[in-house]
Design a protein around this motif. Structure first.
Motif, PDB file in Angstrom:
ATOM      1  N   SER A  62       0.776  -1.405  -0.116  1.00 22.10           N
ATOM      2  CA  SER A  62       0.360  -0.271   0.423  1.00 22.10           C
ATOM      3  C   SER A  62       0.377   1.218   0.576  1.00 22.10           C
ATOM      4  CB  SER A  62      -1.435   0.238   1.445  1.00 22.10           C
ATOM      5  OG  SER A  62      -1.663  -1.206   1.215  1.00 22.10           O
ATOM      6  N   SER A  63       1.988   1.492   0.739  1.00 22.77           N
ATOM      7  CA  SER A  63       2.217   3.032   0.663  1.00 22.77           C
ATOM      8  C   SER A  63       3.985   2.722  -0.185  1.00 22.77           C
ATOM      9  CB  SER A  63       3.364   2.185   1.982  1.00 22.77           C
ATOM     10  OG  SER A  63       3.989   1.204   2.645  1.00 22.77           O
ATOM     11  N   HIS A  64       4.312   1.461  -0.830  1.00 18.69           N
ATOM     12  CA  HIS A  64       5.307   1.626  -2.069  1.00 18.69           C
ATOM     13  C   HIS A  64       3.786   1.389  -3.818  1.00 18.69           C
ATOM     14  CE1 HIS A  64       7.417   0.986   1.604  1.00 18.69           C
ATOM     15  NE2 HIS A  64       8.493   1.737   0.858  1.00 18.69           N
ATOM     16  N   TYR A  65       2.907   1.562  -3.351  1.00 15.34           N
ATOM     17  CA  TYR A  65       1.881   1.138  -5.317  1.00 15.34           C
ATOM     18  C   TYR A  65       2.553   1.680  -6.423  1.00 15.34           C
ATOM     19  CZ  TYR A  65      -1.962   0.763  -7.557  1.00 15.34           C
ATOM     20  OH  TYR A  65      -2.756   0.959  -8.884  1.00 15.34           O
ATOM     21  N   ASP A  66       2.780   2.801  -5.918  1.00  9.95           N
ATOM     22  CA  ASP A  66       3.497   3.834  -7.119  1.00  9.95           C
ATOM     23  C   ASP A  66       4.949   2.646  -8.123  1.00  9.95           C
ATOM     24  OD1 ASP A  66       1.421   6.628  -7.983  1.00  9.95           O
ATOM     25  OD2 ASP A  66       2.611   6.573  -6.259  1.00  9.95           O
ATOM     26  N   ASP A  67       5.866   2.116  -6.296  1.00 12.48           N
ATOM     27  CA  ASP A  67       6.784   1.697  -6.472  1.00 12.48           C
ATOM     28  C   ASP A  67       6.556   0.514  -7.383  1.00 12.48           C
ATOM     29  OD1 ASP A  67       8.951   3.101  -5.634  1.00 12.48           O
ATOM     30  OD2 ASP A  67       7.939   3.107  -3.562  1.00 12.48           O
ATOM     31  N   HIS A  68       6.178  -0.378  -7.180  1.00 10.22           N
ATOM     32  CA  HIS A  68       5.303  -1.923  -7.435  1.00 10.22           C
ATOM     33  C   HIS A  68       4.675  -1.731  -8.624  1.00 10.22           C
ATOM     34  CE1 HIS A  68       1.554  -2.561  -6.178  1.00 10.22           C
ATOM     35  NE2 HIS A  68       2.002  -2.538  -4.874  1.00 10.22           N
ATOM     36  N   ARG A  69       3.644  -0.669  -9.229  1.00  8.41           N
ATOM     37  CA  ARG A  69       3.097  -0.496 -10.440  1.00  8.41           C
ATOM     38  C   ARG A  69       4.857  -0.132 -11.514  1.00  8.41           C
ATOM     39  NH1 ARG A  69       1.393  -1.241 -13.566  1.00  8.41           N
ATOM     40  NH2 ARG A  69       0.133   0.414 -13.683  1.00  8.41           N
TER      41      ARG A  69
END
Length: 547
Positions: A211-218
């Protein structure tokens, strides 16, 4: 100068500076374009020089044209040749600042440009760990002092978009883009790998990280897809199985659509296809896509039975039971028994507890409340004293769903525990997860808190998933009416739920609804013949306001 605030639209300092600068060059911005000006200022991070230079372009461009060209901001945001000097262009200012950096700061800035959004100091250290000469915290502090990295009070950092674009242009000039992006990709995969396969299906820590790294894994998902790196892509998405089970409906739906394309376009093994179908099926729950829960899990089970690990097959059997329980309850129980046996044999106790947690719900869906309560008691022994995980989550949900009418204090305590745990995730653990807690509050007779939180839940449902939260949000008022002895009112709203165009969206809400229905019954006539579900909602809100 530090960035100017953009959050208040017309009243914000950045927008006011833009309008003043536009006026100086003889350009007038009509009121209907203020929203576009606000977006331009936000895109420029509120940097005063960038805002002034952008406004100056209104000599020859319209606001819409300016907004469309901001990706070429360094060429666009420059004063004429007669105004050379340090502030003649945004490019010149950044080049001057870049010249102040030492080699360590320069490398750190280039690496930070790989982050698609904000990041913590620990994240920066993880990504830049291979650059052993760096002391990330001290280096970032220096970049903050120079105004190149923004810092927020919650300890998160971000590169201003203009600075990120400048750094990424430096990548391209040196031919190093792949190096910095690949380091970020390896870091994301390593973070998820560190949790281990069982955690991918069960861990709240994985959910919080995702959740806190959504942009990273996307960003990594897109990168791996473009490169055709199917094995790593599958590993990434498989590690996010539980995270998508508890994500917002909007994100889960988007994940399903993307993975459908992966399945069509990439060269995948049968094992990889099984895992991706399992992710789709899991995301189908918050997305309210029963078609993909059934199709994805039915495809995943045979593929993972032949090619998967015991943990993967156990997870697929659990998800497969979600739809089968409504068609053949006994078959669903058999699937869960097999899943629990597989998990126990693989020394995956939390996954075994997840199977038990769904046994609690499936017994209750079938009306076998005594069996449900016994399974719940057995599960309590296993999860007590353990940090909250998927098994513990299902125990708390089961406590609320099965015991909310007979033991309201226990149901309320379980709900409070869940609210605290899910509040640790940036998205609150998905949309509508607190609705079950609302029913528990209402059944206990907590009028003021129920009334307040029901209104908040309606707003949250709209913001996170674009839906109105109905008919589920009618269950708390119905439970409150039941507790207060106003059975006719409860009966009317429960009948509206029964006749609503959309079903209740979770096992636990369905269980609660059915127990209330058993307690007060339903009307013979359909309230929705003369009113919409929204009208019934307004009626319930008005009634709660009178209490």
């Amino acid at each position: 100068m530090p960035p100017l605030d953009v959050t208040d639209g017309l009243a914000s300092p950045a927008v006011q500076l833009f309008l003043t600068a536009a006026e100086r060059v003889g350009a007038e911005v009509p009121p209907e374009e203020i929203a576009s000006v606000t977006q331009i200022c936000a895109h420029l991070d509120g940097l005063p020089l960038a805002v002034e230079l952008a406004a100056a372009q209104l000599r020859q461009l319209g606001v819409g044209e300016l907004a469309d060209r901001l990706d070429q901001r360094f060429e666009l945001l420059a004063r004429g040749r007669r105004q050379r000097g340090r502030q003649s262009s945004l490019q010149a200012v950044l080049e001057d600042t870049w010249a102040m950096l030492d080699a360590t700061e320069e490398q750190m800035l280039l690496q930070l440009a790989a982050f698609p959004a904000d990041f913590s100091a620990d994240d920066a250290e993880g990504v830049a760990g291979e650059l052993s000469s760096m002391a990330p915290a001290r280096t970032i502090a220096g970049l903050v002092d120079l105004g190149l990295v923004a810092w927020s009070i919650d300890g998160r950092h971000r590169l201003l978009e203009t600075v990120k674009l400048f750094a990424r242009q430096a990548w391209a000039a040196n031919g190093d883009a792949d190096e910095y992006l690949e380091r970020h990709t390896r870091w994301v995969l390593a973070c998820l790998d560190a949790y281990g396969p069982q955690a991918w299906f069960t861990s709240l820590e994985v959910m919080r990280w995702a959740s806190s790294h959504y942009d990273d894994h996307r960003a990594v998902e897109d990168r791996l897809t473009t490169a055709g790196r199917a094995s790593e892509l599958t590993r990434l998405l498989s590690a996010l199985t539980f995270a998508y089970t508890y994500d917002t409906g909007t994100r889960a739906s988007a994940a399903i659509d993307r993975i459908e394309q992966h399945l069509e376009r990439l060269d995948l093994s049968d094992h990889e296809r099984g895992l991706l179908n399992l992710v789709i099926a899991s995301a189908g729950l918050p997305a309210r896509r029963p078609d993909w829960i059934e199709r994805g899990s039915s495809t995943a089970v045979p593929l993972l039975r032949e090619h998967g690990t015991p943990e993967e097959l156990a997870a697929a059997l659990i998800v497969n039971s979600w739809m089968i329980v409504f068609q053949d309850g006994e078959a669903a129980l058999v699937l869960l028994d097999e899943a629990r046996a597989l998990a126990d044999a693989a020394d995956a106790p939390v996954l075994a507890d997840v199977a038990s947690g769904y046994l609690v719900t499936h017994y209750a869906v079938a009306g076998r409340i005594d069996d449900s309560l016994q399974t719940l008691a057995d599960l309590k022994v296993r999860v007590d004293g353990r940090p909250m995980d998927y098994g513990g989550t299902l125990y708390a949900y089961g406590t609320m769903a099965v015991r909310f009418m007979t033991e309201p204090d226990a149901a309320r305590a379980a709900g409070q525990y869940l609210v605290r745990e899910f509040a640790k995730a940036p998205n609150g653990g998905g949309d509508g997860r607190n609705e079950i807690y609302l029913v528990a509050l209402a059944a206990r007779g907590d009028v003021t808190e129920t009334r307040s939180l029901v209104a908040e839940a309606k707003i949250m449902a709209r913001r996170q998933s674009g839906n109105d939260g109905l008919p589920d949000l009618l269950i708390p008022p119905a439970a409150l009416a039941w507790r207060l002895g106003q059975f006719d009112i409860a009966r009317r709203w429960l009948t509206a739920i029964r006749r609503a165009p959309k079903p209740t969206k979770s096992f636990h809400m369905t269980i609660m609804y059915r127990q209330l229905r058993t307690a007060v019954g339903l009307l013979d006539e359909n309230p929705l013949d003369s009113a919409t579900i929204d009208d019934i909602w307004d009626e319930a809100v008005a009634w709660m306001d009178t209490l």
